[in-house]
Design an enzyme around this catalytic site. Sequence first.
Site, PDB file in Angstrom:
ATOM      1  N   SER A  55      -7.709   1.121  -1.768  1.00  0.00           N
ATOM      2  CA  SER A  55      -7.011   2.198  -1.093  1.00  0.00           C
ATOM      3  C   SER A  55      -5.874   2.725  -1.959  1.00  0.00           C
ATOM      4  O   SER A  55      -5.362   2.020  -2.824  1.00  0.00           O
ATOM      5  CB  SER A  55      -6.457   1.663   0.231  1.00  0.00           C
ATOM      6  OG  SER A  55      -6.204   2.711   1.124  1.00  0.00           O
ATOM      7  N   GLU A 106     -15.649   7.698   3.130  1.00  0.00           N
ATOM      8  CA  GLU A 106     -14.882   7.288   4.315  1.00  0.00           C
ATOM      9  C   GLU A 106     -13.378   7.421   4.071  1.00  0.00           C
ATOM     10  O   GLU A 106     -12.672   6.420   4.011  1.00  0.00           O
ATOM     11  CB  GLU A 106     -15.171   5.816   4.623  1.00  0.00           C
ATOM     12  CG  GLU A 106     -16.622   5.481   4.819  1.00  0.00           C
ATOM     13  CD  GLU A 106     -16.898   3.988   4.682  1.00  0.00           C
ATOM     14  OE1 GLU A 106     -16.233   3.297   3.881  1.00  0.00           O
ATOM     15  OE2 GLU A 106     -17.788   3.523   5.381  1.00  0.00           O
ATOM     16  N   PRO A 107     -12.862   8.630   3.940  1.00  0.00           N
ATOM     17  CA  PRO A 107     -11.419   8.757   3.716  1.00  0.00           C
ATOM     18  C   PRO A 107     -10.617   8.485   4.992  1.00  0.00           C
ATOM     19  O   PRO A 107     -11.035   8.871   6.077  1.00  0.00           O
ATOM     20  CB  PRO A 107     -11.263  10.223   3.288  1.00  0.00           C
ATOM     21  CG  PRO A 107     -12.416  10.926   3.939  1.00  0.00           C
ATOM     22  CD  PRO A 107     -13.549   9.930   3.981  1.00  0.00           C
ATOM     23  N   ARG A 153      -6.590   7.580   4.605  1.00  0.00           N
ATOM     24  CA  ARG A 153      -5.258   8.012   4.173  1.00  0.00           C
ATOM     25  C   ARG A 153      -5.228   9.492   3.816  1.00  0.00           C
ATOM     26  O   ARG A 153      -4.291  10.214   4.203  1.00  0.00           O
ATOM     27  CB  ARG A 153      -4.857   7.175   2.943  1.00  0.00           C
ATOM     28  CG  ARG A 153      -3.419   7.338   2.494  1.00  0.00           C
ATOM     29  CD  ARG A 153      -3.181   6.607   1.162  1.00  0.00           C
ATOM     30  NE  ARG A 153      -3.676   5.236   1.191  1.00  0.00           N
ATOM     31  CZ  ARG A 153      -2.952   4.182   1.571  1.00  0.00           C
ATOM     32  NH1 ARG A 153      -1.707   4.333   1.922  1.00  0.00           N
ATOM     33  NH2 ARG A 153      -3.481   2.963   1.587  1.00  0.00           N
ATOM     34  N   ARG A 171       4.657  -0.724   5.613  1.00  0.00           N
ATOM     35  CA  ARG A 171       4.169  -0.578   4.238  1.00  0.00           C
ATOM     36  C   ARG A 171       5.200  -0.945   3.177  1.00  0.00           C
ATOM     37  O   ARG A 171       4.850  -1.608   2.191  1.00  0.00           O
ATOM     38  CB  ARG A 171       3.615   0.836   3.996  1.00  0.00           C
ATOM     39  CG  ARG A 171       2.360   1.142   4.826  1.00  0.00           C
ATOM     40  CD  ARG A 171       1.681   2.449   4.424  1.00  0.00           C
ATOM     41  NE  ARG A 171       1.160   2.394   3.079  1.00  0.00           N
ATOM     42  CZ  ARG A 171       1.699   2.975   2.025  1.00  0.00           C
ATOM     43  NH1 ARG A 171       2.777   3.728   2.150  1.00  0.00           N
ATOM     44  NH2 ARG A 171       1.173   2.836   0.838  1.00  0.00           N
ATOM     45  N   CYS A 195      15.566  -8.212  12.732  1.00  0.00           N
ATOM     46  CA  CYS A 195      16.413  -9.316  12.285  1.00  0.00           C
ATOM     47  C   CYS A 195      15.871  -9.934  11.003  1.00  0.00           C
ATOM     48  O   CYS A 195      15.470 -11.105  10.977  1.00  0.00           O
ATOM     49  CB  CYS A 195      16.501 -10.352  13.387  1.00  0.00           C
ATOM     50  SG  CYS A 195      17.130  -9.645  14.907  1.00  0.00           S
ATOM     51  N   GLU A 196      15.800  -9.127   9.949  1.00  0.00           N
ATOM     52  CA  GLU A 196      15.272  -9.559   8.657  1.00  0.00           C
ATOM     53  C   GLU A 196      15.980  -8.757   7.593  1.00  0.00           C
ATOM     54  O   GLU A 196      16.034  -7.523   7.713  1.00  0.00           O
ATOM     55  CB  GLU A 196      13.788  -9.167   8.498  1.00  0.00           C
ATOM     56  CG  GLU A 196      12.855  -9.624   9.533  1.00  0.00           C
ATOM     57  CD  GLU A 196      12.048 -10.822   9.089  1.00  0.00           C
ATOM     58  OE1 GLU A 196      11.948 -11.058   7.867  1.00  0.00           O
ATOM     59  OE2 GLU A 196      11.560 -11.517   9.977  1.00  0.00           O
ATOM     60  N   TYR A 209      -1.446   4.366   8.258  1.00  0.00           N
ATOM     61  CA  TYR A 209      -1.010   2.972   8.117  1.00  0.00           C
ATOM     62  C   TYR A 209       0.458   2.778   8.492  1.00  0.00           C
ATOM     63  O   TYR A 209       1.130   1.898   7.962  1.00  0.00           O
ATOM     64  CB  TYR A 209      -1.311   2.443   6.700  1.00  0.00           C
ATOM     65  CG  TYR A 209      -2.768   2.603   6.331  1.00  0.00           C
ATOM     66  CD1 TYR A 209      -3.740   1.829   6.964  1.00  0.00           C
ATOM     67  CD2 TYR A 209      -3.182   3.559   5.407  1.00  0.00           C
ATOM     68  CE1 TYR A 209      -5.088   2.005   6.659  1.00  0.00           C
ATOM     69  CE2 TYR A 209      -4.531   3.732   5.108  1.00  0.00           C
ATOM     70  CZ  TYR A 209      -5.477   2.949   5.736  1.00  0.00           C
ATOM     71  OH  TYR A 209      -6.807   3.111   5.445  1.00  0.00           O
TER      72      TYR A 209
HETATM   73  C1  LIG Z   1      -9.695   1.168   4.626  1.00  0.00           C
HETATM   74  C2  LIG Z   1     -11.088   1.587   4.387  1.00  0.00           C
HETATM   75  C3  LIG Z   1     -11.361   2.952   4.185  1.00  0.00           C
HETATM   76  C4  LIG Z   1     -10.302   3.992   4.116  1.00  0.00           C
HETATM   77  O1  LIG Z   1      -9.437   3.811   3.059  1.00  0.00           O
HETATM   78  P1  LIG Z   1      -8.357   4.941   2.722  1.00  0.00           P
HETATM   79  O2  LIG Z   1      -7.656   4.407   1.549  1.00  0.00           O
HETATM   80  O3  LIG Z   1      -7.471   5.061   3.913  1.00  0.00           O
HETATM   81  O4  LIG Z   1      -9.094   6.194   2.442  1.00  0.00           O
HETATM   82  C5  LIG Z   1     -12.686   3.314   4.019  1.00  0.00           C
HETATM   83  N1  LIG Z   1     -13.686   2.402   4.058  1.00  0.00           N
HETATM   84  C6  LIG Z   1     -13.443   1.104   4.251  1.00  0.00           C
HETATM   85  C7  LIG Z   1     -14.586   0.173   4.304  1.00  0.00           C
HETATM   86  C8  LIG Z   1     -12.155   0.651   4.421  1.00  0.00           C
HETATM   87  O5  LIG Z   1     -11.920  -0.654   4.600  1.00  0.00           O
END
Ligand SMILES: *Cc1c(COP(=O)(O)O)cnc(C)c1O
Length: 429
Positions: free
Chosen positions: A217, A286-287, A289, A326, A357-358, A387
Site C-alpha cells: 500500500s 482494487e484501489p 487509498r 497512522r 494518555c500516551e 485508514y
Molecule cells: C489493502 C488492500 C487493497 C487496497 O490497498 P490501497 O493501498 O488502499 O489501495 C487492495 N487489495 C488488497 C488485497 C488489500 O489488502
Amino acid sequence: MRPVQRSLLPDHATVEPDGSMAIGGCRIDDLAAEFGTPLFVYDEAQLRARCRAAADTFGAGRAIYATKAFLCRAMARIAYDEGMLLDVASGGELAVALAADVPADACVMHGNNKSFDELRTGITAGVRRIVVDSFDELDRLDVLHGEGVRTPGGASPSVLLRITPGVHAHTHEFIATGQDDSKFGFNLGNGDALRAVGRATDSPSVDLVGLHCHIGSNVFEASSFAKAAEVMAGFAVPLDLPELVLGGGLGVAYVDGEEAPTISQWGSVLLDACTALGVRSAVSVEPGRAIAAAAAITVYTVGTVKRIPDVRTYVAVDGGMSDNPRPVLYGSGYETFLTRAVDAERPLVARVVGKHCESGDVLAFEASLPDDVVVGDLLAMPVTGAYGHSMGSNYNKIARPPVVFVADGQSRLVVRRETVDDLLATDVG
Ligand SMILES: *Cc1c(COP(=O)(O)O)cnc(C)c1O
C-alpha cells in the site's frame, strides 16, 4: 514555512473572502459548529469522481474499491453507484456493504484467515469471488462443500488464488505485502502457488477463475507495479485463466512536495504492461487509498498550546491516535493548517498531539502552523480520508467522530458521533 499546498486539499475546497476554508460550498467553521469536533469532512463529488475514474480506466466490473480504506453505507453506495465493485476483507465489511444494498454479486471477499462463518456467509450470500489465501482455507472450503454449502445458484464458489509474487514494494514494512516473507497468499518462489492452482483446479469445492496479487500500500513508483505485473504474467499467461487481479496500493501525496501517479496514469502502466506481456485475462485492480484519502480532512479544536522554551511547542487537539493511528503505526507525515487562515504562512514548528494518555499519541511530529495559533482554533489535517476513520478505536473510551459528506452547498451526516451509550452498548457485566 509556506501555506498548505492547495493540491493537498480536497478538489472542491475553496477559500472564502475572509480567508476561511469551505469544501463543497460548506464553511468548515459552520460544520464544526453544527457537528462538533473532531470531525471528518468528505468532498462527495471527489469520492464519486475517483470511483468513476477507476471504473472508466479499467472497465466495468474491473475496478474494485478496497472498503477497508473507508467504509460506511454511504461510501459503499457511492462506490457501487459510480461503477465499482467492492473488496470486503471480513464478515463485518461484507455486512456493511450488503446493508447499503450493494448486491453480494458486486462483492469480492478477501482475508488471510477467513473463518468458517465468513466463508459460509459469503458463499450463501452469493459473493462474486472469494480470493483464497491459504491451503487451510482450501481445506475449510472442502469441509463446507461437504456440508452442502453452495452459492444461491447451487454451485461451488468462484475463487481466485492470492499469489505472493516475491516483489518488494518501496513502502513501509507493515504495508508491504508482495515479498516472500509475508503472511499473505501462496508464494510463487517456493512452488506453493503452482500447488495451489493444481489443487483448486482438481477440486469440486471451488471453481478457479483467476489469480490475484497485491504488493502493498501507498506505493508511488509505477515501476513496482510493472514489476509485479511482469512476475504475475510469467506465472499467469501459461495458465490462461479468465481473470487476473493486480491489487491496490496506488499511493497518494500526504505532505508538501510529494507526488503520486493519478488513477489513469497507474492504469496505463498496468494495462500497457499486461498487454505487452501477453496477458489475455481480464485485468482488475482494487484501489482503496487512491479513492478515499485525498477526499477528506479531519477538523480538530485546539485545546492547549504548551510552549517549552528551547525544547518544543506542543499543540494538543481534541482527537488523536483514536481517529488517526497512522502517524503512530507508520510514522506517517501530515500537513496541518488553521481553517480560519488557509493561506497563512506557517512559521511555527510544533508537535500536534492528541488527548490520549500516551506520549506516543502524535498526529504530526513536525507540524507547520501559523504563529498565532490559539486555544479554540480549528486545526485541519488534509488527506485523512483513508485508514483514519476505518482504523479508529475507542482508546481511553473516546467516542469516535462523525463523518459528514459535503457537495453543492449541502452537508449530510453519514456517520454520527458515538455516544456514551455506544461505549457501553456491549458492556454486559
Ligand atoms: C489493502 C488492500 C487493497 C487496497 O490497498 P490501497 O493501498 O488502499 O489501495 C487492495 N487489495 C488488497 C488485497 C488489500 O489488502
